[in-house]
Scaffold this active site. Structure first.
Site, PDB file in Angstrom:
ATOM      1  N   ARG A   1      67.935 -22.808  14.104  1.00 29.66           N
ATOM      2  CA  ARG A   1      67.766 -23.651  15.327  1.00 29.66           C
ATOM      3  C   ARG A   1      66.485 -23.662  16.042  1.00 29.66           C
ATOM      4  NH1 ARG A   1      73.572 -20.529  17.259  1.00 29.66           N
ATOM      5  NH2 ARG A   1      72.225 -18.721  16.564  1.00 29.66           N
TER       6      ARG A   1
ATOM      7  N   ASP B   1      79.056  -1.260   9.343  1.00 29.34           N
ATOM      8  CA  ASP B   1      77.755  -1.521   8.981  1.00 29.34           C
ATOM      9  C   ASP B   1      77.323  -0.953   7.597  1.00 29.34           C
ATOM     10  OD1 ASP B   1      75.378  -2.935   9.019  1.00 29.34           O
ATOM     11  OD2 ASP B   1      74.271  -1.318   9.644  1.00 29.34           O
TER      12      ASP B   1
ATOM     13  N   HIS C   1      78.023  -0.676   1.851  1.00 33.50           N
ATOM     14  CA  HIS C   1      77.304  -0.036   0.834  1.00 33.50           C
ATOM     15  C   HIS C   1      77.776   1.522   0.268  1.00 33.50           C
ATOM     16  CE1 HIS C   1      74.722  -3.018   2.528  1.00 33.50           C
ATOM     17  NE2 HIS C   1      74.579  -2.346   3.481  1.00 33.50           N
TER      18      HIS C   1
HETATM   19  C1  BG6 Z   1      72.290  -3.370   6.200  1.00 30.02           C
HETATM   20  C2  BG6 Z   1      72.725  -2.844   7.472  1.00 30.02           C
HETATM   21  O1  BG6 Z   1      73.252  -3.965   5.423  1.00 30.02           O
HETATM   22  O2  BG6 Z   1      71.660  -2.347   5.451  1.00 30.02           O
HETATM   23  C3  BG6 Z   1      71.451  -2.115   8.217  1.00 30.02           C
HETATM   24  O3  BG6 Z   1      73.086  -3.959   8.260  1.00 30.02           O
HETATM   25  C4  BG6 Z   1      70.937  -1.077   7.340  1.00 30.02           C
HETATM   26  O4  BG6 Z   1      71.839  -1.538   9.607  1.00 30.02           O
HETATM   27  C5  BG6 Z   1      70.464  -1.614   6.202  1.00 30.02           C
HETATM   28  O5  BG6 Z   1      69.627  -0.762   8.197  1.00 30.02           O
HETATM   29  C6  BG6 Z   1      70.160  -0.594   5.173  1.00 30.02           C
HETATM   30  O6  BG6 Z   1      69.541  -1.168   4.141  1.00 30.02           O
HETATM   31  P1  BG6 Z   1      68.334  -0.457   3.040  1.00 30.02           P
HETATM   32  O7  BG6 Z   1      68.135  -1.363   2.063  1.00 30.02           O
HETATM   33  O8  BG6 Z   1      67.185  -0.137   4.126  1.00 30.02           O
HETATM   34  O9  BG6 Z   1      68.894   0.993   2.894  1.00 30.02           O
END
Ligand code: BG6
Length: 478
Positions: A52, A242, A247
């Protein structure tokens, strides 16, 4: 020199939605530069930023360059960067405007100059505009002669089970399932996928990594950083959604799922989903810790009364014979003492440890980031007449010496190849929301109190107490 395996084999146009945002700057632009640096890009490609924010192409190039230079510092190869920039353009527009999307399409047709480009749309926008972008992409047909449009959508996939189902519905009413690439960037981390490879390649590990020998499993996703200007997003999400729902569950699945005989996208997705579906939370109140670091409520974009968790620790079980009664501890937090993504497998005490309670347990420690390494901590007897045992640490860094790329670059190549193995599918996403939703409900009902911790620590004391009540302890690595 052999040709790298991870190479974009098709001319492509990558449209980055949300190109003025932090994810694009932090991750996507540097990954594109790295792909060029390592000769993974085809001769012909186009990158189109869309957002945007009104910006000239020159200003967008400056933003792009800045993010690359910030990441690669003095190692930045300016010639390579200039080569990428030659193919980069920018269009500003709204996410819900058919007219703006039509303008974007016309822009793409002009810059492609009749070439046969596969088109990919990368969603680097806040999730709140996913639906608008999907709808417009559905209305204004972006398929090219070379292929149907591919959509690379980065997590979060919804906010809970209901919204995830809605997202799938919106997607499938506009696109085929085959066009969707659901991205969790942890699957692009070599060390994470390596968990599966390690199990396939090593009978020692395959034998040891099962309930008969394991006392508990600990998975850490600790960050020393805070919300880094993303409080606006994080405030509505919290650590459980999150990090854990995505993850950490993916890491757990790679570590503990049944190993399929054949490795392909379908078997891996099924294996992960089965594993996630079998997760059990036995006693919510005694098995979940939610925490918030001191000072969070004073940050910009944070409600002064916020009870969003910046830390979560869980004790869960896998309802499968192979993992009967083995607790899995998951822990994630922001503003922790150090950054660490790791897996620690604590083995059951042997006769000696049963006799001498103060002896350390044997452990397998897999450090996924930073400083990827695998370490066995095995008890060994010191010389002399005393019964004096000490851990023998045999560790080795896991250097990425092969065909290695950053997560986002790697996953872009996979999407161009059309291989979905390193992406998610909706059934596994549903399985994880199904589990996490129950805990979120308990947060909302205040069944699990919010605890507090000081920045720069390993989280609230309640997280240690949770393990202590079962005679376990976190194996912190500093
Ligand atoms: C993201 C989250 O998916 O992964 C973030 O939204 C987090 O909050 C990040 O900081 C961590 O990723 P990495 O690759 O730095 O471990």
């Amino acid at each position: 020199m052999t040709t790298p395996f991870q190479i974009a084999q098709h001319d492509f146009t990558l449209i980055i939605f949300g190109a003025s945002g932090s994810l694009a700057k932090l991750k996507i632009f540097p990954s594109l530069y790295q792909l060029q640096l390592e000769k993974r890009l085809p001769v012909d490609f186009r990158i189109v930023g869309y957002a945007r924010t009104e910006m000239s192409e020159k200003e967008f190039h400056e933003e792009f360059s800045k993010s690359v230079r910030e990441k690669f510092k003095e190692m930045t190869d300016e010639k390579i960067l200039a080569k990428v920039l030659k193919n980069v353009s920018y269009v500003s527009g709204q996410y819900d405007s058919e007219a703006d999307f039509t303008r974007l399409k016309e822009h793409i047709a002009t810059i492609e100059e009749k070439g046969k480009f596969m088109r990919l749309a990368y969603f680097s926008t806040p999730p709140s505009v996913f639906e608008a972008v999907i709808t417009q992409l559905g209305r204004v047909n972006f398929d090219s002669q070379a292929s149907k449009l591919r959509l690379i959508i980065e997590k979060p996939f919804g906010y809970d089970l209901k919204s995830a189902k809605n997202l799938e519905k919106v997607l499938l009413s506009n696109f085929d399932e085959s066009q969707l690439f659901l991205l969790d960037h942890y699957l692009g981390k070599e060390a994470v996928f390596n968990l599966l490879s390690l199990r396939y390649a090593n009978p020692i590990l395959t034998t040891l990594i099962q309930g008969a020998y394991v006392r508990n499993i600990q998975i850490n996703g600790l960050e020393n950083l805070g919300t880094e200007g993303r409080a606006n997003y994080f405030e509505h999400v919290g650590s459980l959604r999150d990090m854990v729902q995505s993850h950490l569950f993916q890491i757990l699945a790679f570590l503990t799922m049944d190993l399929p005989e054949k490795i392909n996208s379908e078997t891996i997705h099924r294996g992960k989903r089965n594993l996630i579906e079998s997760l059990v939370l036995k006693d919510k109140k005694a098995s979940v810790v939610r925490g918030q670091y001191d000072g969070y409520r004073k940050e910009k974009d944070v409600d002064p009364k916020s009870d969003t968790e910046t830390f979560a620790a869980l004790r869960i079980f896998i309802d499968e014979m192979r993992w009967h009664n083995v607790p899995v501890y998951l822990r994630t937090g922001k503003k922790m003492k150090n950054q660490l993504t790791s897996v620690v497998i604590e083995f059951k005490p042997q006769a000696l440890q049963k006799l001498h309670k103060d002896l350390e347990p044997n452990k397998l420690i897999i450090q996924l980031q930073p400083n990827e390494k695998i370490e066995f901590s095995l008890l060994t007897k010191m010389g002399g007449s005393e019964v004096n045992f000490t851990p023998l640490n045999t560790g080795r860094p896991i250097y990425c010496s092969g065909d290695c790329l950053d997560e986002h670059g790697r996953l872009l190549i996979e999407a161009i190849k059309g291989d979905k193995m390193l992406f998610l599918d909706f059934p596994e996403i549903y399985a994880s929301w199904g589990f996490v939703d129950k805990i979120i409900d308990a947060f909302e009902e205040n069944e699990i109190p919010l605890t507090h911790y000081k920045p720069g620590t390993f989280g609230p004391k309640e997280s240690y107490e949770m393990l202590e009540q079962y005679g376990h302890k976190w194996h912190d690595i500093v």
